[in-house]
Scaffold this motif. Structure first.
Motif, PDB file in Angstrom:
ATOM      1  N   THR A  17       0.866  -1.175   0.000  1.00 12.37           N
ATOM      2  CA  THR A  17       0.000   0.000   0.000  1.00 12.37           C
ATOM      3  C   THR A  17       0.901   1.222   0.000  1.00 12.37           C
ATOM      4  OG1 THR A  17      -1.716  -1.173   1.229  1.00 12.37           O
ATOM      5  CG2 THR A  17      -1.822   1.228   1.240  1.00 12.37           C
ATOM      6  N   CYS A  18       0.608   2.173  -0.882  1.00 13.23           N
ATOM      7  CA  CYS A  18       1.523   3.294  -1.054  1.00 13.23           C
ATOM      8  C   CYS A  18       0.765   4.571  -1.396  1.00 13.23           C
ATOM      9  CB  CYS A  18       2.550   2.984  -2.145  1.00 13.23           C
ATOM     10  SG  CYS A  18       1.812   2.524  -3.725  1.00 13.23           S
ATOM     11  N   GLY A  19       1.501   5.680  -1.395  1.00  7.78           N
ATOM     12  CA  GLY A  19       0.922   6.973  -1.683  1.00  7.78           C
ATOM     13  C   GLY A  19       1.127   7.390  -3.121  1.00  7.78           C
ATOM     14  N   LYS A  20       0.834   8.644  -3.385  1.00  6.28           N
ATOM     15  CA  LYS A  20       0.897   9.227  -4.715  1.00  6.28           C
ATOM     16  C   LYS A  20       2.317   9.168  -5.286  1.00  6.28           C
ATOM     17  CE  LYS A  20       0.321  13.706  -6.994  1.00  6.28           C
ATOM     18  NZ  LYS A  20       0.089  15.151  -6.778  1.00  6.28           N
ATOM     19  N   GLY A  21       2.410   8.897  -6.600  1.00  6.03           N
ATOM     20  CA  GLY A  21       3.685   8.989  -7.306  1.00  6.03           C
ATOM     21  C   GLY A  21       4.635   7.836  -7.098  1.00  6.03           C
ATOM     22  N   PHE A  22       4.145   6.750  -6.482  1.00  9.44           N
ATOM     23  CA  PHE A  22       5.001   5.594  -6.205  1.00  9.44           C
ATOM     24  C   PHE A  22       5.038   4.669  -7.420  1.00  9.44           C
ATOM     25  CE2 PHE A  22       6.292   1.567  -4.421  1.00  9.44           C
ATOM     26  CZ  PHE A  22       7.195   1.915  -3.425  1.00  9.44           C
ATOM     27  N   TYR A  23       6.246   4.219  -7.797  1.00  6.47           N
ATOM     28  CA  TYR A  23       6.408   3.300  -8.926  1.00  6.47           C
ATOM     29  C   TYR A  23       6.713   1.893  -8.410  1.00  6.47           C
ATOM     30  CZ  TYR A  23       6.552   7.027 -12.441  1.00  6.47           C
ATOM     31  OH  TYR A  23       6.236   8.073 -13.272  1.00  6.47           O
ATOM     32  N   ILE A  24       5.804   0.951  -8.684  1.00  9.74           N
ATOM     33  CA  ILE A  24       6.044  -0.436  -8.287  1.00  9.74           C
ATOM     34  C   ILE A  24       7.224  -1.014  -9.081  1.00  9.74           C
ATOM     35  CG2 ILE A  24       5.050  -2.744  -8.031  1.00  9.74           C
ATOM     36  CD1 ILE A  24       3.758  -0.729  -6.217  1.00  9.74           C
ATOM     37  N   ARG A  25       7.376  -0.587 -10.333  1.00 12.38           N
ATOM     38  CA  ARG A  25       8.536  -1.040 -11.127  1.00 12.38           C
ATOM     39  C   ARG A  25       9.845  -0.655 -10.463  1.00 12.38           C
ATOM     40  NH1 ARG A  25       8.525   1.681 -16.413  1.00 12.38           N
ATOM     41  NH2 ARG A  25       6.957   3.119 -15.604  1.00 12.38           N
ATOM     42  N   ALA A  26       9.894   0.561  -9.922  1.00  9.59           N
ATOM     43  CA  ALA A  26      11.109   1.016  -9.248  1.00  9.59           C
ATOM     44  C   ALA A  26      11.333   0.234  -7.959  1.00  9.59           C
ATOM     45  CB  ALA A  26      11.029   2.508  -8.961  1.00  9.59           C
ATOM     46  N   LEU A  27      10.243  -0.112  -7.267  1.00 13.74           N
ATOM     47  CA  LEU A  27      10.365  -0.935  -6.064  1.00 13.74           C
ATOM     48  C   LEU A  27      10.950  -2.296  -6.409  1.00 13.74           C
ATOM     49  CD1 LEU A  27       9.817  -1.594  -3.075  1.00 13.74           C
ATOM     50  CD2 LEU A  27       7.475  -2.193  -3.725  1.00 13.74           C
ATOM     51  N   ALA A  28      10.469  -2.904  -7.507  1.00  9.32           N
ATOM     52  CA  ALA A  28      11.003  -4.202  -7.933  1.00  9.32           C
ATOM     53  C   ALA A  28      12.505  -4.103  -8.201  1.00  9.32           C
ATOM     54  CB  ALA A  28      10.270  -4.672  -9.191  1.00  9.32           C
ATOM     55  N   ARG A  29      12.900  -3.080  -8.929  1.00 13.39           N
ATOM     56  CA  ARG A  29      14.323  -2.846  -9.230  1.00 13.39           C
ATOM     57  C   ARG A  29      15.142  -2.663  -7.960  1.00 13.39           C
ATOM     58  NH1 ARG A  29      14.488   2.861 -11.166  1.00 13.39           N
ATOM     59  NH2 ARG A  29      14.476   3.164  -8.905  1.00 13.39           N
ATOM     60  N   ASP A  30      14.627  -1.836  -7.033  1.00 17.65           N
ATOM     61  CA  ASP A  30      15.387  -1.487  -5.840  1.00 17.65           C
ATOM     62  C   ASP A  30      15.424  -2.616  -4.824  1.00 17.65           C
ATOM     63  OD1 ASP A  30      15.781   0.940  -7.047  1.00 17.65           O
ATOM     64  OD2 ASP A  30      14.242   1.996  -5.877  1.00 17.65           O
ATOM     65  N   LEU A  31      14.346  -3.405  -4.751  1.00 23.75           N
ATOM     66  CA  LEU A  31      14.353  -4.552  -3.846  1.00 23.75           C
ATOM     67  C   LEU A  31      15.387  -5.563  -4.320  1.00 23.75           C
ATOM     68  CD1 LEU A  31      13.253  -6.059  -1.422  1.00 23.75           C
ATOM     69  CD2 LEU A  31      11.329  -6.851  -2.828  1.00 23.75           C
ATOM     70  N   GLY A  32      15.446  -5.779  -5.643  1.00 20.53           N
ATOM     71  CA  GLY A  32      16.478  -6.664  -6.171  1.00 20.53           C
ATOM     72  C   GLY A  32      17.882  -6.153  -5.843  1.00 20.53           C
ATOM     73  N   ALA A  33      18.090  -4.849  -6.009  1.00 17.18           N
ATOM     74  CA  ALA A  33      19.409  -4.266  -5.722  1.00 17.18           C
ATOM     75  C   ALA A  33      19.770  -4.435  -4.254  1.00 17.18           C
ATOM     76  CB  ALA A  33      19.414  -2.796  -6.111  1.00 17.18           C
ATOM     77  N   ALA A  34      18.804  -4.258  -3.358  1.00 19.95           N
ATOM     78  CA  ALA A  34      19.059  -4.411  -1.929  1.00 19.95           C
ATOM     79  C   ALA A  34      19.452  -5.843  -1.573  1.00 19.95           C
ATOM     80  CB  ALA A  34      17.826  -3.987  -1.140  1.00 19.95           C
ATOM     81  N   LEU A  35      18.974  -6.798  -2.371  1.00 15.14           N
ATOM     82  CA  LEU A  35      19.263  -8.214  -2.124  1.00 15.14           C
ATOM     83  C   LEU A  35      20.430  -8.721  -2.969  1.00 15.14           C
ATOM     84  CD1 LEU A  35      15.554  -9.395  -1.973  1.00 15.14           C
ATOM     85  CD2 LEU A  35      17.184  -9.476  -0.082  1.00 15.14           C
ATOM     86  N   GLY A  36      21.011  -7.838  -3.769  1.00 16.94           N
ATOM     87  CA  GLY A  36      22.138  -8.243  -4.610  1.00 16.94           C
ATOM     88  C   GLY A  36      21.738  -9.141  -5.758  1.00 16.94           C
ATOM     89  N   VAL A  37      20.477  -9.008  -6.222  1.00 21.09           N
ATOM     90  CA  VAL A  37      19.954  -9.839  -7.299  1.00 21.09           C
ATOM     91  C   VAL A  37      19.217  -8.941  -8.301  1.00 21.09           C
ATOM     92  CG1 VAL A  37      18.485 -11.803  -7.910  1.00 21.09           C
ATOM     93  CG2 VAL A  37      19.570 -11.722  -5.660  1.00 21.09           C
ATOM     94  N   PRO A  38      19.622  -8.927  -9.561  1.00 25.72           N
ATOM     95  CA  PRO A  38      18.836  -8.139 -10.521  1.00 25.72           C
ATOM     96  C   PRO A  38      17.401  -8.659 -10.560  1.00 25.72           C
ATOM     97  CG  PRO A  38      20.365  -9.597 -11.676  1.00 25.72           C
ATOM     98  CD  PRO A  38      20.729  -9.653 -10.224  1.00 25.72           C
ATOM     99  N   ALA A  39      16.432  -7.725 -10.681  1.00 25.40           N
ATOM    100  CA  ALA A  39      15.021  -8.124 -10.647  1.00 25.40           C
ATOM    101  C   ALA A  39      14.200  -7.133 -11.449  1.00 25.40           C
ATOM    102  CB  ALA A  39      14.511  -8.183  -9.202  1.00 25.40           C
ATOM    103  N   HIS A  40      13.041  -7.593 -11.888  1.00 29.11           N
ATOM    104  CA  HIS A  40      12.097  -6.693 -12.552  1.00 29.11           C
ATOM    105  C   HIS A  40      10.669  -7.099 -12.215  1.00 29.11           C
ATOM    106  CE1 HIS A  40      12.301  -9.910 -15.728  1.00 29.11           C
ATOM    107  NE2 HIS A  40      11.007  -9.660 -15.806  1.00 29.11           N
ATOM    108  N   LEU A  41       9.743  -6.204 -12.530  1.00 33.77           N
ATOM    109  CA  LEU A  41       8.326  -6.437 -12.281  1.00 33.77           C
ATOM    110  C   LEU A  41       7.761  -7.344 -13.361  1.00 33.77           C
ATOM    111  CD1 LEU A  41       5.833  -5.582 -10.536  1.00 33.77           C
ATOM    112  CD2 LEU A  41       5.470  -3.759 -12.216  1.00 33.77           C
TER     113      LEU A  41
END
Length: 308
Positions: free
Chosen positions: A173-197
């Motif tokens: 659940t998120c607010g205005k202007g949030f990109y789920i695609r960017a979350l997918a990218r950044d979650l992968g980066a935080a885990l050291g694994v490339p990822a996409h939505l």
């Protein structure tokens, strides 16, 4: 003699279940062809690769679209581990791969770091304007849009399932202007694994949820029958997060004519006790919305009058 159909006076919202493969604009145009309203708009874009709740405003409801754009949204989505793409979703070319896969424990440990107000870099393939050009136009032309990270809000983020070695599903659940695609990218980066939505479905926008939805196929099958109008939700549904203020008929008529209403009398203190200067309210009389109005220095001033 004109061959144009007379526009229907319909005021309210359709919570459309937007199907995959079409844009939000295409979905709006198909609803317009069925209902033929005087005015139409939508309350928050969904990409062609996303499905789910697309609130569509009809008639006087178009005056409340700006408030729907600000509404909290809920999504279910699936990540694909081991591949980054140029668009951060399944549509783009693969730019990086890895054989590493995160464990459930690693995923769950990373999620709290994304809660609250965070800085998020929008995807290169987004509609944000850079020097007058859409970022996606720059990216498609081979350029690199100069985007800036911006603050966004995420209220909840939960791992729903590990679907297989390459996929995991989540809800957020998120607010205005949030990109789920960017979350997918950044979650992968935080885990050291490339990822996409890999998949995305919006399950709620403000007061509109999955229980309110009608499919495009069902709406088109109903056509211009009375059955279609049963799925039109009240204009006020979009204003659930805005304080309601009850008015007398006399006060309501003043707002309708564009005049302010003074509420400085002591007898009005109870009505105003939860309001602060500058607050926007939904002025009501007889259970019906009269106007969006602003509370300023003891007066209620009309912002958008609703002709319902």
């Amino acid at each position: 003699m004109s061959n144009k159909r007379k526009k229907n006076r319909i005021n309210g919202w359709i919570a459309l279940d937007k199907p995959l493969g079409i844009t939000s604009t295409q979905a709006v145009n198909r609803v317009k062809a069925v209902l033929n309203p005087q005015k139409i708009g939508h309350g928050g874009t969904l990409d062609p690769l996303a499905s789910g709740v697309l609130p569509i405003a009809l008639g006087e409801a178009t005056k409340t679209v700006a408030y729907m754009m600000e509404a909290t949204k809920t999504y279910r989505f699936t990540l694909r581990w081991g591949q980054a793409t140029e668009t951060d979703d399944a549509e783009g070319a693969v730019t990086e791969t890895s054989d590493r896969r995160p464990t459930q424990g690693e995923i769950e440990a990373a999620l709290p770091g994304f809660l609250g107000v965070i800085e998020q870099m929008p995807p290169a393939y987004s509609a944000i304007k850079v020097n007058g050009q859409r970022a996606y136009d720059i990216a498609r032309g081979g350029g690199t849009p100069e985007l800036q990270a911006r603050p966004v809000r995420i209220d909840t983020l939960e791992l729903l399932s590990i679907d297989d070695d390459d996929h995991a599903s989540f809800t957020c659940t998120c607010g205005k202007g949030f990109y789920i695609r960017a979350l997918a990218r950044d979650l992968g980066a935080a885990l050291g694994v490339p990822a996409h939505l890999a998949a995305l479905r919006r399950t709620r926008v403000g007061g509109f949820g999955e229980d309110d939805m009608i499919s495009l196929e069902t709406l088109e099958s109903l056509g211009h029958s009375a059955g279609a109008s049963e799925y039109v939700l009240p204009v006020e549904t979009a204003l659930d997060d805005i304080p309601a203020l009850a008015l007398t008929d006399t006060e309501a008529n003043r707002l309708r004519s564009g005049q302010s209403v003074s509420l400085l009398k002591r007898s009005n203190l109870e009505r105003l006790r939860d309001l602060e200067n500058g607050d926007v309210v939904c002025a009501m009389t007889g259970g019906r919305a009269v106007a969006l109005a602003r509370f300023e220095s003891g007066d209620i001033r009309p912002v958008r009058v609703l002709n319902l």
